[in-house]
Structure formats: C-alpha cells, structure tokens
Design an enzyme around this catalytic site. Structure first.
Site, PDB file in Angstrom:
ATOM      1  N   GLY A   8       2.209  12.825  -3.103  1.00 24.28           N
ATOM      2  CA  GLY A   8       1.465  11.649  -3.834  1.00 24.28           C
ATOM      3  C   GLY A   8       0.169  12.150  -4.229  1.00 24.28           C
ATOM      4  N   ILE A   9      -0.052  13.482  -4.539  1.00 20.47           N
ATOM      5  CA  ILE A   9      -1.602  13.991  -5.099  1.00 20.47           C
ATOM      6  C   ILE A   9      -1.867  13.260  -6.387  1.00 20.47           C
ATOM      7  CG2 ILE A   9      -0.069  15.630  -6.595  1.00 20.47           C
ATOM      8  CD1 ILE A   9      -3.039  16.493  -4.353  1.00 20.47           C
ATOM      9  N   ALA A  80       4.488   6.981  -2.272  1.00 19.70           N
ATOM     10  CA  ALA A  80       5.195   5.667  -2.179  1.00 19.70           C
ATOM     11  C   ALA A  80       5.144   4.839  -3.308  1.00 19.70           C
ATOM     12  CB  ALA A  80       4.408   4.911  -1.252  1.00 19.70           C
ATOM     13  N   SER A  82       3.840   1.590  -4.143  1.00 24.11           N
ATOM     14  CA  SER A  82       2.886   1.246  -3.237  1.00 24.11           C
ATOM     15  C   SER A  82       2.152  -0.178  -3.824  1.00 24.11           C
ATOM     16  CB  SER A  82       1.532   2.255  -3.118  1.00 24.11           C
ATOM     17  OG  SER A  82       0.788   2.065  -4.253  1.00 24.11           O
ATOM     18  N   SER A 123       0.601   1.063   6.499  1.00 21.74           N
ATOM     19  CA  SER A 123      -0.383   0.173   6.133  1.00 21.74           C
ATOM     20  C   SER A 123      -0.289  -1.202   6.864  1.00 21.74           C
ATOM     21  CB  SER A 123       0.658  -0.331   4.551  1.00 21.74           C
ATOM     22  OG  SER A 123       0.091  -1.439   4.217  1.00 21.74           O
ATOM     23  N   GLU A 125      -0.198  -3.928   5.675  1.00 20.20           N
ATOM     24  CA  GLU A 125       0.917  -4.829   5.092  1.00 20.20           C
ATOM     25  C   GLU A 125       1.870  -5.022   6.079  1.00 20.20           C
ATOM     26  OE1 GLU A 125       0.574  -6.456   2.025  1.00 20.20           O
ATOM     27  OE2 GLU A 125       2.622  -7.111   1.674  1.00 20.20           O
ATOM     28  N   TYR A 147       8.003  -4.222   0.289  1.00 13.19           N
ATOM     29  CA  TYR A 147       7.198  -2.939   0.600  1.00 13.19           C
ATOM     30  C   TYR A 147       6.672  -2.695   2.044  1.00 13.19           C
ATOM     31  CZ  TYR A 147       2.564  -0.420   0.871  1.00 13.19           C
ATOM     32  OH  TYR A 147       1.633   0.712   1.286  1.00 13.19           O
ATOM     33  N   ARG A 182      -8.553   3.433  -8.168  1.00 10.01           N
ATOM     34  CA  ARG A 182      -7.727   2.760  -7.833  1.00 10.01           C
ATOM     35  C   ARG A 182      -6.649   2.282  -9.259  1.00 10.01           C
ATOM     36  NH1 ARG A 182      -4.097   0.886  -3.962  1.00 10.01           N
ATOM     37  NH2 ARG A 182      -5.250  -0.980  -2.885  1.00 10.01           N
TER      38      ARG A 182
HETATM   39  P1  NAP Z   1      -1.011   5.110  -5.388  1.00  9.82           P
HETATM   40  O1  NAP Z   1      -2.281   5.484  -5.996  1.00  9.82           O
HETATM   41  O2  NAP Z   1       0.014   4.378  -5.705  1.00  9.82           O
HETATM   42  O3  NAP Z   1      -0.367   6.674  -5.275  1.00  9.82           O
HETATM   43  C1  NAP Z   1       1.115   6.927  -5.045  1.00  9.82           C
HETATM   44  C2  NAP Z   1       1.741   8.284  -5.295  1.00  9.82           C
HETATM   45  O4  NAP Z   1       2.935   8.116  -4.922  1.00  9.82           O
HETATM   46  C3  NAP Z   1       1.399   8.412  -6.653  1.00  9.82           C
HETATM   47  O5  NAP Z   1       1.005  10.058  -6.657  1.00  9.82           O
HETATM   48  C4  NAP Z   1       2.846   8.590  -7.115  1.00  9.82           C
HETATM   49  O6  NAP Z   1       3.344   9.428  -8.134  1.00  9.82           O
HETATM   50  C5  NAP Z   1       3.700   9.136  -5.837  1.00  9.82           C
HETATM   51  N1  NAP Z   1       5.103   8.617  -5.883  1.00  9.82           N
HETATM   52  C6  NAP Z   1       5.844   7.634  -6.232  1.00  9.82           C
HETATM   53  N2  NAP Z   1       7.070   7.572  -6.184  1.00  9.82           N
HETATM   54  C7  NAP Z   1       7.309   8.999  -5.756  1.00  9.82           C
HETATM   55  C8  NAP Z   1       8.681   9.807  -5.553  1.00  9.82           C
HETATM   56  N3  NAP Z   1       9.679   9.241  -5.605  1.00  9.82           N
HETATM   57  N4  NAP Z   1       8.638  10.889  -5.058  1.00  9.82           N
HETATM   58  C9  NAP Z   1       7.222  11.470  -5.019  1.00  9.82           C
HETATM   59  N5  NAP Z   1       6.054  10.947  -5.412  1.00  9.82           N
HETATM   60  C10 NAP Z   1       6.210   9.622  -5.676  1.00  9.82           C
HETATM   61  O7  NAP Z   1      -1.157   4.815  -3.936  1.00  9.82           O
HETATM   62  P2  NAP Z   1      -2.533   5.303  -2.886  1.00  9.82           P
HETATM   63  O8  NAP Z   1      -3.529   3.840  -3.179  1.00  9.82           O
HETATM   64  O9  NAP Z   1      -3.093   6.643  -3.133  1.00  9.82           O
HETATM   65  O10 NAP Z   1      -2.013   5.292  -1.381  1.00  9.82           O
HETATM   66  C11 NAP Z   1      -1.506   6.421  -0.845  1.00  9.82           C
HETATM   67  C12 NAP Z   1      -0.345   5.887   0.378  1.00  9.82           C
HETATM   68  O11 NAP Z   1      -0.884   5.036   1.402  1.00  9.82           O
HETATM   69  C13 NAP Z   1       0.779   5.198  -0.139  1.00  9.82           C
HETATM   70  O12 NAP Z   1       1.914   5.513   0.709  1.00  9.82           O
HETATM   71  C14 NAP Z   1       0.386   3.705  -0.090  1.00  9.82           C
HETATM   72  O13 NAP Z   1       1.542   2.792   0.283  1.00  9.82           O
HETATM   73  C15 NAP Z   1      -0.538   3.992   1.254  1.00  9.82           C
HETATM   74  N6  NAP Z   1      -1.459   2.959   1.623  1.00  9.82           N
HETATM   75  C16 NAP Z   1      -2.285   2.552   0.667  1.00  9.82           C
HETATM   76  C17 NAP Z   1      -3.180   1.552   1.128  1.00  9.82           C
HETATM   77  C18 NAP Z   1      -4.286   1.131   0.169  1.00  9.82           C
HETATM   78  O14 NAP Z   1      -5.098   0.393   0.270  1.00  9.82           O
HETATM   79  N7  NAP Z   1      -4.623   2.099  -1.029  1.00  9.82           N
HETATM   80  C19 NAP Z   1      -3.360   0.940   2.377  1.00  9.82           C
HETATM   81  C20 NAP Z   1      -2.440   1.439   3.188  1.00  9.82           C
HETATM   82  C21 NAP Z   1      -1.529   2.476   3.028  1.00  9.82           C
HETATM   83  P3  NAP Z   1       3.196   9.038  -9.816  1.00  9.82           P
HETATM   84  O15 NAP Z   1       1.766   9.420 -10.267  1.00  9.82           O
HETATM   85  O16 NAP Z   1       4.278  10.074 -10.353  1.00  9.82           O
HETATM   86  O17 NAP Z   1       3.605   7.673  -9.661  1.00  9.82           O
HETATM   87  O1  G4F Z   2      -4.606  -5.694  -4.565  1.00  5.41           O
HETATM   88  P1  G4F Z   2      -3.230  -6.086  -4.009  1.00  5.41           P
HETATM   89  O2  G4F Z   2      -2.152  -6.001  -5.105  1.00  5.41           O
HETATM   90  O3  G4F Z   2      -2.954  -5.359  -2.712  1.00  5.41           O
HETATM   91  P2  G4F Z   2      -1.996  -5.526  -1.501  1.00  5.41           P
HETATM   92  O4  G4F Z   2      -0.816  -6.482  -1.904  1.00  5.41           O
HETATM   93  O5  G4F Z   2      -2.891  -6.190  -0.370  1.00  5.41           O
HETATM   94  O6  G4F Z   2      -1.585  -4.020  -1.178  1.00  5.41           O
HETATM   95  C1  G4F Z   2      -2.538  -2.980  -1.084  1.00  5.41           C
HETATM   96  O7  G4F Z   2      -3.015  -3.089   0.356  1.00  5.41           O
HETATM   97  C2  G4F Z   2      -1.855  -2.664   1.144  1.00  5.41           C
HETATM   98  C3  G4F Z   2      -2.604  -2.592   2.405  1.00  5.41           C
HETATM   99  O8  G4F Z   2      -2.818  -3.763   3.261  1.00  5.41           O
HETATM  100  C4  G4F Z   2      -1.186  -1.251   0.839  1.00  5.41           C
HETATM  101  F1  G4F Z   2      -0.559  -0.872   1.872  1.00  5.41           F
HETATM  102  C5  G4F Z   2      -0.627  -1.199  -0.544  1.00  5.41           C
HETATM  103  O9  G4F Z   2      -0.096  -0.244  -1.058  1.00  5.41           O
HETATM  104  C6  G4F Z   2      -1.792  -1.927  -1.677  1.00  5.41           C
HETATM  105  O10 G4F Z   2      -2.767  -0.827  -1.581  1.00  5.41           O
HETATM  106  O11 G4F Z   2      -3.529  -7.809  -3.736  1.00  5.41           O
HETATM  107  C7  G4F Z   2      -4.360  -7.907  -2.726  1.00  5.41           C
HETATM  108  C8  G4F Z   2      -4.095  -9.493  -2.841  1.00  5.41           C
HETATM  109  C9  G4F Z   2      -2.940 -10.080  -2.467  1.00  5.41           C
HETATM  110  O12 G4F Z   2      -2.980 -11.221  -1.426  1.00  5.41           O
HETATM  111  C10 G4F Z   2      -2.607 -10.740  -3.754  1.00  5.41           C
HETATM  112  O13 G4F Z   2      -1.830 -12.020  -3.790  1.00  5.41           O
HETATM  113  O14 G4F Z   2      -4.922 -10.011  -3.967  1.00  5.41           O
HETATM  114  C11 G4F Z   2      -4.144 -11.240  -4.134  1.00  5.41           C
HETATM  115  N1  G4F Z   2      -4.230 -11.296  -5.898  1.00  5.41           N
HETATM  116  C12 G4F Z   2      -4.667 -12.298  -6.478  1.00  5.41           C
HETATM  117  N2  G4F Z   2      -4.660 -12.285  -7.802  1.00  5.41           N
HETATM  118  C13 G4F Z   2      -3.807 -10.332  -6.856  1.00  5.41           C
HETATM  119  C14 G4F Z   2      -3.788 -10.926  -8.047  1.00  5.41           C
HETATM  120  N3  G4F Z   2      -3.228  -9.154  -6.632  1.00  5.41           N
HETATM  121  C15 G4F Z   2      -2.985  -8.550  -7.813  1.00  5.41           C
HETATM  122  N4  G4F Z   2      -2.451  -7.262  -7.839  1.00  5.41           N
HETATM  123  N5  G4F Z   2      -3.091  -9.129  -9.047  1.00  5.41           N
HETATM  124  C16 G4F Z   2      -3.692 -10.271  -9.250  1.00  5.41           C
HETATM  125  O15 G4F Z   2      -3.857 -10.774 -10.342  1.00  5.41           O
END
Ligand code: NAP
Ligand code: G4F
Length: 334
Positions: A8-9, A80, A82, A123, A125, A147, A182
């Site tokens: 996920g680099i 993931a 994600s 997560s 989530e 998810y 993001r």
């Molecule tokens: P992100 O920006 O969506 O990055 C996801 C990465 O996974 C991308 O590099 C993507 O590559 C890669 N990927 C997707 N499918 C793949 C596959 N089949 N094989 C190899 N690589 C693949 O996510 P992030 O926000 O950096 O989050 C990093 C991790 O933390 C994820 O696992 C996410 O679920 C978890 N997480 C995130 C949050 C948050 O709030 N950001 C919170 C809790 C947990 P492409 O560029 O090719 O799509």
């Molecule tokens: O920004 P979101 O899409 O993030 P969500 O669903 O909380 O998930 C993110 O955080 C997780 C950690 O808890 C990660 F594991 C996951 O990979 C991801 O990074 O939505 C946040 C909230 C939700 O309740 C959604 O219903 O915002 C609400 N929302 C309201 N309007 C919306 C929108 N979300 C999105 N994406 N787009 C809207 O227009």
C-alpha cells in the site's frame, strides 16, 4: 540497516510511513500492484530513495516472491480496499483484498521470512455499532460494513498467526486519520477540496450524506509513527490509536468553510446517494495503552487538521493561477 516492506505504498499512509522510515535510516521497499496508470504521486518526492516491487494481495505467488527477494525485518501491511462506501457495492472484492489478503501475506511470511515483524492495519470501523464509548483494545467488535467485516477477519488472522506460529504479528486499531494526501472520496478531503474549489469559484456547492456521523479524526503523519513503535517492543500487542475526541461531519464542514470565511449552510446539500445501507454513527477512541506503553500521543489538533487540509487544497489552486472569488484567503496563505 533494517529493511521495511510496505504494502500500500501508493496510499496515504504508505507515503508518510516511507518518509518516516527513511528518516530513521531504513531501507524501504514499497509494494505496488500493476496498474495502467501507476499512482506514484504521493511518494514522488522520495521515489528515488525507495525500492518499488510489483505485488498484489490477490496473488499469493507475488507475495512469496516479494518477501523471499527482499527478506524484510519489518512488514507493514497497509494495502486494502479501504473505502467503506465501495465495500457495499464490491463486497466480495473487499473481502478478498482487505480480509483474505492478510492471510495471504501472513502465510508468505510464515514460509519465507518467519522472523520478520508484521504490522496489520486494523480499523476502528471494526467497532461499528459500538458496544461502549470510548472504544479500547478490549471493546468487542460489531462491524457494520463488508469492509469492517473483512478487517475483523484480518485482525483475528493476525492474532491467530501470533498465537499459532510464535510470529511477531500485531495490529494497530487506528481511528480515522486524514491529511492533504487523503483520497478525494473520503468525507474530509471531499469537503476540503470542495471548499477550496468553491472559494475559487470553480464549484457552487457540495452534496454530502450523513452530517451527524461522528468520528475520532487525527493526522496521518502522527499515526504512522505509532505503527513503527508497535514493531519495536519486546512483545507483539495490539493498540488503539486515536485522539480521544469525537466530532461530527457537520463540525468538520463548519471549520472547513469557516477557514475561508464562508458559512457551510449556504453550500452544503444532502444527497441520499451518500448514505450507507448501515452506518457507523459514533467512533471515539481511547489511546491510553499506546501512551503508556509506546509513549505515543497525537500532536495535530482537530481544528489544526481541518485547516491544514483546506490550506493545502487552496494553495494548490492558487499556485496554478486561481484566485479567491468567494470568502477570504486564510492568513497563513496571505
Ligand atoms: P489508501 O490511501 O486507500 O491506500 C490503500 C493502498 O492499498 C493503496 O496503495 C492501494 O494501491 C493498495 N491496494 C489496494 N488493493 C490492493 C491489492 N489488491 N494489492 C496490493 N495493494 C493494493 O488507504 P490509507 O488511508 O493509506 O490506509 C492504509 C491502511 O490502513 C488500509 O489498510 C486501511 O484500510 C487502513 N486504515 C485506514 C484508516 C484511515 O483513516 N486512513 C483507519 C484505519 C485503518 P492502488 O494505489 O493501486 O489503489
Ligand atoms: O470519510 P469516510 O468515507 O470514512 P469512514 O467510513 O469512517 O472510513 C474511514 O475510516 C475507517 C476508520 O474508522 C477506515 F478504516 C477506512 O479505511 C476509512 O479510512 O466517512 C466518514 C463518515 C461516514 O459516517 C459517512 O457516512 O462521513 C459520512 N459521510 C457523510 N457524507 C460521507 C459523506 N462520507 C463520504 N465518503 N462521502 C460523503 O459524501
């Protein structure tokens, strides 16, 4: 020199973690899946300092090859599908990548590099329809999306490999973390990018879903430091990483629009397409364990995060020649 493999680099966290590990003197190997248009933008500034390898969480043989070739000391599994909303329309793909993908990489590690330390991106989530508030490492899971279900599987797979094979495998249960890097589909970046576009006269409004959902939002640059710390301990354990504050999407809008002197009520409309079949209404973490055992705590505040993201989306436009057409320029950009 230690070697770290990051899956996920190309994602938000992958780029921040790679920068951090380079600063600490690591050899950083980044795994990317094949794409017609490779997404290298987030790590462009460090591309010549890291090694990129091809691999896919859907392809067991590619993971075995990558791990056997680079012989990592530490593996950070950040890859993931994600985006929670997409997991409802692509539940099987999400399960394959976000869930089963974890077992694929653990299995590759068990066979090819069993001494490597493993970090799984779990997560908040997973807490879903929360049993208690705030949520800790001991709070039971009740996921509300494909998810979340897949992440619960990956979380338990990690524990199972730790218990079965004595591997150093642990999970960070990270609450939402954001940044100027993001993805544009997540609500925070969707809002800040629209705020900048509205201020520059490129857009007239933004359609959102549930404004009352509450999240514990932190800064990605703070959170990736905790991932590294988790792999430097005597024993592998799981940790909640959060800010211990919860805010609604509505509050996020208020601060983001306020940053450019606008009132969100004049620009935000509700579109049911952005509602989810099942919603996570409230997340609020408790990072006490991480503070006590890792010495970790967040640095960026909620308001600081929102302002950083609005400023970044605005600056990109201003640098490209756009001008403020509505509201005002934040002082930091004047
Ligand atoms: P992100 O920006 O969506 O990055 C996801 C990465 O996974 C991308 O590099 C993507 O590559 C890669 N990927 C997707 N499918 C793949 C596959 N089949 N094989 C190899 N690589 C693949 O996510 P992030 O926000 O950096 O989050 C990093 C991790 O933390 C994820 O696992 C996410 O679920 C978890 N997480 C995130 C949050 C948050 O709030 N950001 C919170 C809790 C947990 P492409 O560029 O090719 O799509
Ligand atoms: O920004 P979101 O899409 O993030 P969500 O669903 O909380 O998930 C993110 O955080 C997780 C950690 O808890 C990660 F594991 C996951 O990979 C991801 O990074 O939505 C946040 C909230 C939700 O309740 C959604 O219903 O915002 C609400 N929302 C309201 N309007 C919306 C929108 N979300 C999105 N994406 N787009 C809207 O227009």
């Amino acid at each position: 020199m230690k070697t770290a493999l990051i899956t996920g680099i190309s994602g938000q966290d992958g780029s921040y973690l790679a920068e951090h590990l380079l600063d600490l003197g690591y050899r950083v190997v980044g795994m990317m899946r094949r794409s017609a248009t490779p997404s290298t933008g987030r790590f462009a500034a460090i591309e010549d300092k890291i090694e990129l390898v091809a691999g896919d969480l859907l392809d067991q043989s590619s993971l075995m090859r990558v791990i056997s070739d680079c012989q990592p000391d530490e593996v950070y599994n950040l890859a993931a599908q994600s985006f929670v909303h997409s997991s409802f329309t692509e539940p099987i793909h999400t399960g394959e990548v976000t869930g089963l993908g974890v077992t694929r990489i653990l299995e590759a590690l068990r066979i090819c590099a069993p001494k490597a330390r493993f970090y799984q991106a779990s997560s908040s989530e997973m807490f879903g329809d929360v049993f208690e508030t705030p949520q800790t490492e001991a709070t039971p899971f009740h996921p509300r999306s494909p998810y979340g279900v897949a992440k619960v599987y990956g979380h338990w797979a990690t524990i199972n490999y730790r218990e079965s094979y004595d591997m150093y495998a642990c999970s960070g249960i990270l609450f939402n973390h954001e940044s100027p890097r993001r993805g544009l589909e997540f609500v925070t970046r969707k809002i800040t990018d629209h705020v900048a576009a509205i201020a520059c006269g490129e857009k007239d409004g933004i359609a959102l879903g549930n404004l009352d959902a509450r999240r514990d939002w932190g800064f990605a640059g703070d959170y990736i430091k905790a991932m590294h710390l988790m792999l430097q301990q005597d024993t592998p354990e799981d940790y909640v990483i959060s800010t211990n504050e919860t805010h609604s999407v509505r509050e996020f809008c208020e601060i983001a629009f306020g940053r450019v002197g606008l009132d969100y009520n004049d620009f935000v409309s509700i579109d049911p397409r952005f509602y989810r079949p099942a919603e996570v209404e409230l997340l609020l973490g408790d990072f006490s364990k991480a503070k006590e055992k890792l010495g970790w705590e967040p640095e960026v505040t909620f308001a600081g995060l929102v302002e950083m993201m609005v400023d970044s989306d605005l600056k990109r436009r201003l640098d490209a020649g756009a001008e403020i057409k509505r509201g005002k320029l934040p002082e930091s950009l004047a």
